[in-house]
Design a protein around this motif. Structure first.
Motif, mmCIF file in Angstrom:
data_model
loop_
_atom_site.group_PDB
_atom_site.id
_atom_site.type_symbol
_atom_site.label_atom_id
_atom_site.label_comp_id
_atom_site.label_asym_id
_atom_site.label_seq_id
_atom_site.Cartn_x
_atom_site.Cartn_y
_atom_site.Cartn_z
ATOM 1 N N MET A 1 34.976 65.430 -38.160
ATOM 2 C CA MET A 1 35.489 66.626 -37.500
ATOM 3 C C MET A 1 37.003 66.542 -37.339
ATOM 4 O O MET A 1 37.561 65.471 -37.076
ATOM 5 C CB MET A 1 34.828 66.786 -36.127
ATOM 6 C CG MET A 1 35.357 67.937 -35.297
ATOM 7 S SD MET A 1 34.559 68.003 -33.678
ATOM 8 C CE MET A 1 35.671 69.103 -32.815
ATOM 9 N N GLU A 2 37.672 67.675 -37.488
ATOM 10 C CA GLU A 2 39.115 67.742 -37.329
ATOM 11 C C GLU A 2 39.483 68.875 -36.383
ATOM 12 O O GLU A 2 38.779 69.888 -36.322
ATOM 13 C CB GLU A 2 39.802 67.985 -38.691
ATOM 14 C CG GLU A 2 39.607 66.866 -39.687
ATOM 15 C CD GLU A 2 40.275 67.162 -41.010
ATOM 16 O OE1 GLU A 2 40.811 68.291 -41.152
ATOM 17 O OE2 GLU A 2 40.255 66.290 -41.900
ATOM 18 N N ILE A 3 40.575 68.685 -35.635
ATOM 19 C CA ILE A 3 41.089 69.736 -34.756
ATOM 20 C C ILE A 3 42.172 70.490 -35.510
ATOM 21 O O ILE A 3 43.205 69.912 -35.877
ATOM 22 C CB ILE A 3 41.663 69.138 -33.458
ATOM 23 C CG1 ILE A 3 40.594 68.333 -32.718
ATOM 24 C CG2 ILE A 3 42.192 70.248 -32.555
ATOM 25 C CD1 ILE A 3 41.110 67.627 -31.474
ATOM 26 N N HIS A 4 41.954 71.762 -35.757
ATOM 27 C CA HIS A 4 42.914 72.562 -36.510
ATOM 28 C C HIS A 4 43.867 73.334 -35.604
ATOM 29 O O HIS A 4 44.707 74.090 -36.106
ATOM 30 C CB HIS A 4 42.175 73.535 -37.424
ATOM 31 C CG HIS A 4 41.339 72.863 -38.469
ATOM 32 N ND1 HIS A 4 41.882 72.179 -39.534
ATOM 33 C CD2 HIS A 4 39.987 72.746 -38.597
ATOM 34 C CE1 HIS A 4 40.911 71.682 -40.291
ATOM 35 N NE2 HIS A 4 39.752 72.014 -39.740
ATOM 36 N N THR A 5 43.724 73.173 -34.316
ATOM 37 C CA THR A 5 44.618 73.851 -33.368
ATOM 38 C C THR A 5 45.443 72.806 -32.624
ATOM 39 O O THR A 5 46.454 72.356 -33.117
ATOM 40 C CB THR A 5 43.811 74.724 -32.396
ATOM 41 O OG1 THR A 5 42.745 73.943 -31.810
ATOM 42 C CG2 THR A 5 43.201 75.917 -33.115
ATOM 43 N N SER A 6 44.997 72.405 -31.453
ATOM 44 C CA SER A 6 45.702 71.380 -30.674
ATOM 45 C C SER A 6 44.731 70.741 -29.701
ATOM 46 O O SER A 6 43.622 71.248 -29.468
ATOM 47 C CB SER A 6 46.885 71.983 -29.903
ATOM 48 O OG SER A 6 46.418 72.845 -28.875
ATOM 49 N N PHE A 7 45.168 69.630 -29.127
ATOM 50 C CA PHE A 7 44.322 68.931 -28.154
ATOM 51 C C PHE A 7 44.081 69.799 -26.917
ATOM 52 O O PHE A 7 42.996 69.746 -26.322
ATOM 53 C CB PHE A 7 44.993 67.614 -27.755
ATOM 54 C CG PHE A 7 44.206 66.817 -26.749
ATOM 55 C CD1 PHE A 7 43.045 66.156 -27.108
ATOM 56 C CD2 PHE A 7 44.628 66.744 -25.426
ATOM 57 C CE1 PHE A 7 42.309 65.438 -26.181
ATOM 58 C CE2 PHE A 7 43.910 66.026 -24.484
ATOM 59 C CZ PHE A 7 42.745 65.362 -24.864
ATOM 60 N N LEU A 8 45.066 70.597 -26.522
ATOM 61 C CA LEU A 8 44.893 71.479 -25.366
ATOM 62 C C LEU A 8 43.828 72.534 -25.630
ATOM 63 O O LEU A 8 43.062 72.903 -24.726
ATOM 64 C CB LEU A 8 46.226 72.147 -25.016
ATOM 65 C CG LEU A 8 47.304 71.241 -24.414
ATOM 66 C CD1 LEU A 8 48.579 72.041 -24.152
ATOM 67 C CD2 LEU A 8 46.808 70.585 -23.121
ATOM 68 N N HIS A 9 43.752 73.026 -26.864
ATOM 69 C CA HIS A 9 42.704 73.981 -27.216
ATOM 70 C C HIS A 9 41.328 73.322 -27.124
ATOM 71 O O HIS A 9 40.354 73.946 -26.687
ATOM 72 C CB HIS A 9 42.936 74.526 -28.625
ATOM 73 C CG HIS A 9 44.032 75.541 -28.703
ATOM 74 N ND1 HIS A 9 45.363 75.191 -28.744
ATOM 75 C CD2 HIS A 9 43.995 76.903 -28.753
ATOM 76 C CE1 HIS A 9 46.104 76.283 -28.816
ATOM 77 N NE2 HIS A 9 45.297 77.334 -28.822
ATOM 78 N N LEU A 10 41.244 72.065 -27.538
ATOM 79 C CA LEU A 10 39.988 71.338 -27.422
ATOM 80 C C LEU A 10 39.592 71.185 -25.951
ATOM 81 O O LEU A 10 38.420 71.377 -25.587
ATOM 82 C CB LEU A 10 40.110 69.962 -28.082
ATOM 83 C CG LEU A 10 38.890 69.043 -27.947
ATOM 84 C CD1 LEU A 10 37.676 69.646 -28.629
ATOM 85 C CD2 LEU A 10 39.203 67.659 -28.532
ATOM 86 N N CYS A 11 40.556 70.834 -25.098
ATOM 87 C CA CYS A 11 40.280 70.717 -23.661
ATOM 88 C C CYS A 11 39.824 72.049 -23.085
ATOM 89 O O CYS A 11 38.941 72.094 -22.213
ATOM 90 C CB CYS A 11 41.522 70.219 -22.929
ATOM 91 S SG CYS A 11 41.976 68.512 -23.316
ATOM 92 N N ALA A 12 40.415 73.148 -23.562
ATOM 93 C CA ALA A 12 40.000 74.471 -23.100
ATOM 94 C C ALA A 12 38.558 74.758 -23.502
ATOM 95 O O ALA A 12 37.788 75.341 -22.725
ATOM 96 C CB ALA A 12 40.930 75.542 -23.659
ATOM 97 N N ALA A 13 38.174 74.348 -24.699
ATOM 98 C CA ALA A 13 36.789 74.536 -25.143
ATOM 99 C C ALA A 13 35.827 73.735 -24.275
ATOM 100 O O ALA A 13 34.756 74.218 -23.887
ATOM 101 C CB ALA A 13 36.654 74.129 -26.610
ATOM 102 N N VAL A 14 36.206 72.493 -23.954
ATOM 103 C CA VAL A 14 35.367 71.665 -23.087
ATOM 104 C C VAL A 14 35.268 72.289 -21.695
ATOM 105 O O VAL A 14 34.179 72.378 -21.112
ATOM 106 C CB VAL A 14 35.933 70.234 -23.001
ATOM 107 C CG1 VAL A 14 35.159 69.412 -21.961
ATOM 108 C CG2 VAL A 14 35.864 69.554 -24.366
#
Length: 287
Positions: free
Chosen positions: A164-177
């Motif tokens: 899996m790769e993050i194509h946006t940013s780590f903050l976007h991943l945190c927002a998803a969580v």
């Protein structure tokens, strides 16, 4: 000169008899301030956390379920859904969607735990304490959110290991969580209500599966709804899990998120506003 001493007389009612004694409110039924309520919640959270420490097996579902599901869907169904050789692309599709599924599975455990505590008489002890009834339920939800974070962290760790790769940013991943946590917390009120309403833990699990299965598999968590028949696609479009899966997926992979995010937050708010007061009232009457 004599003095007259007036003795205190016992109060009488208007009918001439003794006035009824003023009843004291039972413990826990008076108004409890915010600071005291937060203190009670903190103490109950610590109690529930210590229970998990004493019984590590209660974490098995949070630890092993994400591993099993991501391996199962990527390697068993991934080739059929995404096409042979496209497992990497499917990992990026299914992993954010599985965060929604983790929330539902953890939420189901709350109802089972509440029902089990009632059967063991734990709730009878809470009834004798001067605490707000809602603090017992809120503490349960706080601890289960912690378990949900553990399950999500393991799920994401497995996703990264599988490509899996993050194509946006780590903050976007945190927002998803964070979005998954908010929606999962709202679902817990539904399962708490089931745990308070049904007689056995087996009945809670059975009813929960009747709710979980259509919502999970009739969503965009595992496959795009474009290939579904019209009636099922309509159900999928209005399924709150689809909104959450699409929001988490676009936050990680890139894409429009506003509609899915607002729909997910709207569903979470509506579920909480409707079910939380009913669950607290049911708990107050139940105990």
């Amino acid at each position: 000169m004599s003095t007259t001493t007036t003795l205190p007389q016992s109060p009488t009612s208007t009918a001439g008899g003794p006035a009824p004694e003023k009843r004291r409110a039972p413990a826990g039924e008076g108004r409890i301030g915010l600071r005291a309520n937060l203190r009670h919640i903190g103490a109950l959270v610590r109690r529930n956390a210590l229970q998990i420490k004493q019984d590590p097996e209660s974490m098995f579902d949070a630890v092993f379920t994400p591993i099993i599901f991501i391996l199962l869907f990527v390697y068993v169904f991934g080739g059929a859904i995404a096409g042979k050789g496209n497992n990497d692309a499917y990992v990026n599709y299914v992993t954010p969607g599985l965060m929604a599924m983790m929330g539902m599975n953890i939420a189901m455990a709350v109802g089972v735990g509440i029902n089990d505590d009632i059967k063991k008489g734990v709730m009878d002890r809470f009834r004798t304490m001067p605490i707000a009834r809602s603090s017992v339920l809120v503490a349960k939800i706080v601890v289960e959110i912690g378990r949900m974070l553990v399950a999500t962290a393991i799920l994401l760790g497995m996703g990264f290991l599988l490509g899996m790769e993050i194509h946006t940013s780590f903050l976007h991943l945190c927002a998803a969580v964070g979005l998954s946590m908010v929606f999962g917390a709202s679902l817990m009120w539904i399962f708490i209500l089931l745990g308070l309403s049904l007689k056995t833990a087996q009945a809670v699990q059975g009813m929960a599966m009747l709710v979980l299965m259509p919502l999970q598999f009739g969503s965009s968590i595992f496959a795009p709804p474009t290939s579904m028949p019209g009636w099922l696609k309509t159900f999928t479009d209005y399924n709150p899990l689809s909104n959450l899966a699409d929001a988490a997926r676009n936050l990680v992979n890139g894409g429009p998120v506003a509609h899915s995010v607002w729909m997910t937050l709207g569903w979470a708010l509506a579920i909480t506003v409707i079910t939380a007061p009913v669950a607290v009232a049911k708990f107050r009457n139940k105990t």
